[in-house]
Design an enzyme around this catalytic site. Structure first.
Site, PDB file in Angstrom:
ATOM      1  N   LYS A   4      87.490  11.164  89.000  1.00 59.96           N
ATOM      2  CA  LYS A   4      86.046  11.389  89.031  1.00 59.96           C
ATOM      3  C   LYS A   4      85.396  10.016  89.183  1.00 59.96           C
ATOM      4  CE  LYS A   4      82.241  13.953  88.004  1.00 59.96           C
ATOM      5  NZ  LYS A   4      81.812  15.216  88.583  1.00 59.96           N
ATOM      6  N   ALA A  52      80.000  13.773  92.463  1.00 60.20           N
ATOM      7  CA  ALA A  52      78.932  14.134  91.528  1.00 60.20           C
ATOM      8  C   ALA A  52      77.908  14.937  92.322  1.00 60.20           C
ATOM      9  CB  ALA A  52      78.295  12.875  90.953  1.00 60.20           C
ATOM     10  N   GLY A 101      82.751  29.100  93.689  1.00 61.26           N
ATOM     11  CA  GLY A 101      83.113  28.593  92.366  1.00 61.26           C
ATOM     12  C   GLY A 101      83.143  29.655  91.277  1.00 61.26           C
ATOM     13  N   GLY A 146      84.183  33.585  84.442  1.00 64.37           N
ATOM     14  CA  GLY A 146      84.836  33.760  83.139  1.00 64.37           C
ATOM     15  C   GLY A 146      86.083  32.918  82.971  1.00 64.37           C
TER      16      GLY A 146
HETATM   17  N1  LIG Z   1      84.861  30.542  87.702  1.00 66.68           N
HETATM   18  C1  LIG Z   1      84.207  30.194  86.591  1.00 66.68           C
HETATM   19  N2  LIG Z   1      84.443  30.828  85.435  1.00 66.68           N
HETATM   20  C2  LIG Z   1      83.793  30.504  84.306  1.00 66.68           C
HETATM   21  N3  LIG Z   1      82.900  29.553  84.206  1.00 66.68           N
HETATM   22  C3  LIG Z   1      82.625  28.870  85.307  1.00 66.68           C
HETATM   23  C4  LIG Z   1      83.255  29.132  86.559  1.00 66.68           C
HETATM   24  N4  LIG Z   1      82.772  28.273  87.457  1.00 66.68           N
HETATM   25  C5  LIG Z   1      81.889  27.519  86.787  1.00 66.68           C
HETATM   26  N5  LIG Z   1      81.795  27.878  85.507  1.00 66.68           N
HETATM   27  C6  LIG Z   1      80.955  27.288  84.449  1.00 66.68           C
HETATM   28  O1  LIG Z   1      79.738  26.869  85.061  1.00 66.68           O
HETATM   29  C7  LIG Z   1      79.378  25.565  84.622  1.00 66.68           C
HETATM   30  C8  LIG Z   1      79.392  24.615  85.800  1.00 66.68           C
HETATM   31  O2  LIG Z   1      80.715  24.544  86.333  1.00 66.68           O
HETATM   32  P1  LIG Z   1      81.378  23.148  86.669  1.00 66.68           P
HETATM   33  O3  LIG Z   1      81.271  22.219  85.496  1.00 66.68           O
HETATM   34  O4  LIG Z   1      82.732  23.428  87.192  1.00 66.68           O
HETATM   35  O5  LIG Z   1      80.370  22.694  87.822  1.00 66.68           O
HETATM   36  P2  LIG Z   1      80.359  21.351  88.613  1.00 66.68           P
HETATM   37  O6  LIG Z   1      79.992  21.710  90.006  1.00 66.68           O
HETATM   38  O7  LIG Z   1      81.656  20.670  88.410  1.00 66.68           O
HETATM   39  O8  LIG Z   1      79.178  20.544  87.925  1.00 66.68           O
HETATM   40  P3  LIG Z   1      78.914  18.949  87.982  1.00 66.68           P
HETATM   41  O9  LIG Z   1      78.030  18.713  89.156  1.00 66.68           O
HETATM   42  O10 LIG Z   1      78.233  18.716  86.667  1.00 66.68           O
HETATM   43  O11 LIG Z   1      80.236  18.245  88.084  1.00 66.68           O
HETATM   44  C9  LIG Z   1      80.389  25.172  83.549  1.00 66.68           C
HETATM   45  O12 LIG Z   1      79.867  25.506  82.291  1.00 66.68           O
HETATM   46  C10 LIG Z   1      81.589  26.030  83.865  1.00 66.68           C
HETATM   47  O13 LIG Z   1      82.361  26.281  82.723  1.00 66.68           O
HETATM   48 MG   LIG Z   2      82.044  18.874  87.585  1.00 67.82          MG
END
Ligand SMILES: Nc1ncnc2c1ncn2[C@@H]1O[C@H](COP(=O)(O)OP(=O)(O)OP(=O)(O)O)[C@@H](O)[C@H]1O
Ligand SMILES: [Mg+2]
Length: 249
Positions: free
Chosen positions: A39, A121, A180, A215
Site C-alpha cells: 500500500k 488510495a 467489490g 458480507g
Molecule cells: N464484499 C464485501 N463484503 C463485506 N464487506 C465489504 C465488501 N466489500 C467491501 N466491504 C466493506 O466496505 C468497506 C470498504 O471496503 P474496502 O475497505 O475494501 O474499500 P477500499 O476501496 O479499499 O477503501 P479505501 O479507498 O479506503 O482503501 C469496508 O468496511 C469493507 O469491510
Molecule cells: Mg482499501
C-alpha cells in the site's frame, strides 16, 4: 521485475479495493505463490492502527507466504498529499516519497515473491506523491496491469467507463474488472449494471473478475478463499507469469 505485479484501483474510495485485494491474494496463494501486498500511501489510520495491508493479512488468517508492506502512513482521512499537508504542512508534503521510491519498493518485493499486489488510495487519478504520481503511473512504471474495483449501484456505469478510459489513455495495461460488493438481494438496477459492466470490461480488454459477495468482511477466512476461487478464472488472464523455480525452492 521478477514477479507478476498487479495494481489495484477503484472507481472511488470504499468500493472494496482491500476486500478484492485480499481475494486476489488468496487466489495467488492458492496456486502456491508467495504474495506481497503493498500500500504506497495509507491514510486515515494512526501510528498503531490496522491499515489496509493488515486487514488483508487478517482476512486471510496471516498465512506464511504473505508479506505486507506500507509506503507511507498519514493520519488524516484524506487523499495522501492533502493528508500530509494537513498533518505537517508543506514540509511533510515535500518529505513524501516519490514515484521512483515506490517503484523501488515494489521491485524489492518482487525479487522475493511470485505475485505483488499494489493497492492505491481512492481512485485512479488520486495523487500519491508530491510530484503528482498516481496508481496509473505506478502501473506504468512497474509494467503492471490494472485491477479496477467497482460498485454495482446506480452511477457505476459512468464511473467505471471513465476509469477504464482514463487508464487506457495513459497506456495502462488492462487487467480485470471486479465488483467489490454484490448485495444479497440485488435489485433490477444491480442486475442491469452487472451486464453493462461485463460489456464495459470486454470493450476495454479487461477480464471479467466477477462480483464479490457482500458480507465477506465479517465472514470466516474460508469465505474469502471461496470468493478467491471464483476469481481464479479472471486471474488466469491477469497474473499469467509464473517464475521458473529457483534453486532450492
Ligand atoms: N464484499 C464485501 N463484503 C463485506 N464487506 C465489504 C465488501 N466489500 C467491501 N466491504 C466493506 O466496505 C468497506 C470498504 O471496503 P474496502 O475497505 O475494501 O474499500 P477500499 O476501496 O479499499 O477503501 P479505501 O479507498 O479506503 O482503501 C469496508 O468496511 C469493507 O469491510
Ligand atoms: Mg482499501
Amino acid at each position: 521485475m521478477s514477479a507478476a505485479v498487479l495494481c489495484v484501483t477503484g472507481t472511488d474510495t470504499d468500493v472494496g479495493k482491500t476486500m478484492a485485494t485480499a481475494c486476489l491474494a488468496a487466489a495467488a496463494l492458492a496456486r502456491g505463490d508467495r504474495v506481497a501486498v503493498y500500500k504506497p500511501a495509507q491514510t486515515g489510520v494512526g501510528p498503531v492502527g490496522a491499515g489496509d495491508v493488515e486487514t488483508v493479512a487478517r482476512l486471510l488468517g496471516h498465512p506464511d507466504r504473505l508479506t505486507v508492506a506500507e509506503g507511507v502512513r498519514l493520519g488524516p482521512a484524506m487523499a495522501p498529499v492533502d493528508a500530509a499537508l494537513e498533518a505537517g504542512g508543506e514540509a511533510a508534503v515535500e518529505a513524501l516519497p516519490g514515484l521512483d521510491w515506490h517503484l523501488e519498493r515494489i521491485e524489492a518485493l518482487a525479487l522475493d515473491q511470485d505475485t505483488v499486489l499494489v493497492e492505491g488510495a481512492g481512485g485512479l487519478l488520486v495523487e500519491l506523491t508530491p510530484g503528482g504520481a498516481t496508481i496509473a503511473d505506478l502501473a506504468l512504471g512497474a509494467g503492471a496491469p490494472l485491477a479496477v474495483i467497482t460498485r454495482p449501484d446506480l452511477g457505476t456505469l459512468n464511473h467505471t467507463g471513465l476509469t477504464l478510459e482514463a487508464a487506457a489513455r495513459r497506456g495502462v495495461r488492462p487487467g480485470t474488472l471486479i465488483v467489490g460488493s454484490w448485495p444479497v438481494e440485488p435489485t433490477a438496477v444491480h442486475r442491469a449494471n452487472l451486464g453493462r459492466l461485463r460489456a464495459t470490461a470486454r470493450d476495454h480488454g479487461y477480464a471479467w473478475g466477477g462480483a464479490l459477495p457482500e458480507g465477506l468482511s465479517s465472514a470466516p477466512e474460508q469465505a474469502v478463499s471461496r470468493a478467491a476461487t471464483a476469481l481464479a478464472a479472471a486471474l488466469a488472464g491477469v497474473l499469467p507469469v509464473r517464475l521458473p523455480p529457483r534453486p532450492g525452492r
